[in-house]
Design a protein around this motif. Sequence first.
Motif, PDB file in Angstrom:
ATOM      1  N   VAL A   2       0.838  -1.201   0.000  1.00 29.88           N
ATOM      2  CA  VAL A   2       0.000   0.000   0.000  1.00 29.88           C
ATOM      3  C   VAL A   2       0.873   1.251   0.000  1.00 29.88           C
ATOM      4  CG1 VAL A   2      -1.677   1.328   1.342  1.00 29.88           C
ATOM      5  CG2 VAL A   2      -1.951  -1.144   1.100  1.00 29.88           C
ATOM      6  N   THR A   3       1.944   1.227   0.787  1.00 28.29           N
ATOM      7  CA  THR A   3       2.845   2.373   0.851  1.00 28.29           C
ATOM      8  C   THR A   3       3.554   2.592  -0.482  1.00 28.29           C
ATOM      9  OG1 THR A   3       3.201   1.998   3.217  1.00 28.29           O
ATOM     10  CG2 THR A   3       4.818   3.360   2.068  1.00 28.29           C
ATOM     11  N   ILE A   4       3.989   1.507  -1.117  1.00 27.70           N
ATOM     12  CA  ILE A   4       4.644   1.631  -2.417  1.00 27.70           C
ATOM     13  C   ILE A   4       3.682   2.256  -3.431  1.00 27.70           C
ATOM     14  CG2 ILE A   4       5.532   0.304  -4.382  1.00 27.70           C
ATOM     15  CD1 ILE A   4       6.769  -1.627  -2.363  1.00 27.70           C
ATOM     16  N   ALA A   5       2.422   1.813  -3.415  1.00 29.88           N
ATOM     17  CA  ALA A   5       1.425   2.389  -4.315  1.00 29.88           C
ATOM     18  C   ALA A   5       1.242   3.881  -4.036  1.00 29.88           C
ATOM     19  CB  ALA A   5       0.101   1.643  -4.168  1.00 29.88           C
ATOM     20  N   ALA A   6       1.194   4.245  -2.762  1.00 29.08           N
ATOM     21  CA  ALA A   6       1.027   5.652  -2.404  1.00 29.08           C
ATOM     22  C   ALA A   6       2.245   6.475  -2.833  1.00 29.08           C
ATOM     23  CB  ALA A   6       0.796   5.775  -0.898  1.00 29.08           C
ATOM     24  N   VAL A   7       3.439   5.910  -2.638  1.00 28.50           N
ATOM     25  CA  VAL A   7       4.660   6.610  -3.063  1.00 28.50           C
ATOM     26  C   VAL A   7       4.644   6.844  -4.567  1.00 28.50           C
ATOM     27  CG1 VAL A   7       7.153   6.354  -3.332  1.00 28.50           C
ATOM     28  CG2 VAL A   7       6.086   5.837  -1.133  1.00 28.50           C
ATOM     29  N   TYR A   8       4.252   5.820  -5.321  1.00 32.52           N
ATOM     30  CA  TYR A   8       4.226   5.958  -6.775  1.00 32.52           C
ATOM     31  C   TYR A   8       3.161   6.973  -7.206  1.00 32.52           C
ATOM     32  CZ  TYR A   8       4.344   4.781 -11.707  1.00 32.52           C
ATOM     33  OH  TYR A   8       4.470   4.850 -13.073  1.00 32.52           O
ATOM     34  N   ALA A   9       2.017   6.955  -6.544  1.00 35.55           N
ATOM     35  CA  ALA A   9       0.958   7.903  -6.881  1.00 35.55           C
ATOM     36  C   ALA A   9       1.394   9.344  -6.616  1.00 35.55           C
ATOM     37  CB  ALA A   9      -0.297   7.576  -6.079  1.00 35.55           C
TER      38      ALA A   9
END
Length: 541
Positions: A179-186
């Motif tokens: 979830v954090t990786i997705a948020a970082v990419y977003a």
Amino acid sequence: MSDLLPLPVLLPLLGAALTLALRRHAMLQRTVAFTVLVAQVVTAVALMLVTHEQGPQALWLGAWDEPLGIVLVADRLSALMLLVSSAVCLLVLVYAIGQGVSDGDEDSPLAIYFPTYLVLSAGVSNAFLAGDLFNLFVSFEMLLFSSFVLLTLGGQGPRIRAGTTYVIVSVVSSMLFLVTIAAVYAATGTVNLAQLALRLPEIDGTVALALQLSLLIVFGIKAAIFPMSAWLPDSYPSAPAPVSAVFAGLLTKVGIYAILRTETLLFPGSDLGDLLMVLGLATMVTGILGAVAQSGIKRMLSFTLVSHIGFMLFGVGLGSEAGLSAAIFYIAHHITVQTALFLVSGLIERVGGSTVLDRLGGLASRSALLAVLFFVPAMNLAGIPPFSGFVAKTGLIQAGVADGGAVAWTLVAGSIVTSILTLYAVTKAWSAAFWRPAPQEQGEASVIPTGIIEPSLGRLSDAVGHGVLAAREAPVRPAEDEDGSDGRIPRLMLGATTAVVVLSVVLSLAGGPLFEYTDSAAWQMTSRGSYLEVVLPEEVR
């Protein structure tokens, strides 16, 4: 020389595939696993020399245009971690081979140990070399499934329960990481660490803070930082000695390394330094109080493992070059010392039949060398001069004093108190196990806690479990294996343990040069320039 970068990962993975194919040929399995890890150590030495003399090295993998592909990066920090972890993995493997050969497990169905162990080694190496968050996530997943297999070797009930707890915690951590990786990419459009170092300062400060806290939670679970450390003391003691030793030495350090890397590269000058130090103090105190209360050596060591993670977090929270240098030194020191103590605990159980202090005594008269092998890393862990633990703690205390803040001074006091209590805990264990007269008979029935009597790799005792009662009249004596083992220590196990203890002493003797190296590693991390230049093309920066 950047072509060397994939080898610490590829060699163990190829070795894992080969040892799996050779699962019916125990001697070939052992030979392949040993050769692969020797080659990994040699590669780590070469990378350490290259990164120290030529600066960071980077290698892009695949046919993707930079910076879209997977990048492996080695600098002074990752090269040192890679060398120490590879050396420890090699020596623990020798210990495991000695235990298996001694107990006649060549034809054991647990030949899966060698390929799984090599995957674990590959995962640790990949974590230290990962140049992006997703590759770091892959490393954690490699560690997760290999760790679960190793924790549950033999399928005994207590180990399944401990492994299940470990897996649940790890899966939750992995989910949060995704979830954090997705948020970082977003938020930034990339997960490459070098690009993130350039883009994070450009996004909204509140968003950046949320991403930083999310990463700290994920890595804090991996590193067993308070209040996310309750899973560790119940998981590690139930595993066989070679497994618990490599877990204690390496797995939590991967989490600390991830915190160290992301805090210095992605969030330099962060306002969360005081929070990290407060968490470090809480981890120290809760861990060491738990250690003092234990009556079993393995659980005591598991709690000291938690406690001393707080020292590393202390240096990271300070954020200064001196604090980071001391934290790096402490990580290298603690890997060797904690591994040595868990290996010695396996030898203690082999000679004395248990790791419960009430059931031990008189071991010094039976094996003076074993007493020394426990005493040296125990004093090192407590920070007694002239060992590396004293050097590392002195560096942290000096950095805290130089900081001068109220939180830093509190951590200085907490470090001293924790060290004193560590000395008390390990001295109590050493005195009870080695110098107290051996108990001759059980005066009453006693409960053997889960995981106390540890079988060898490949054969588990069905008689031991939670709540199993020992016979009222049974004398306390060394456990005898089915193959007739009488408590004598096999040479390979003793030699591997001695080698790890010697390695910890070498770090003490080389404390000055090693601290110079960690100083340069800390400077490299805080300056960041050389890391960014070697990873990103000029047109991307």
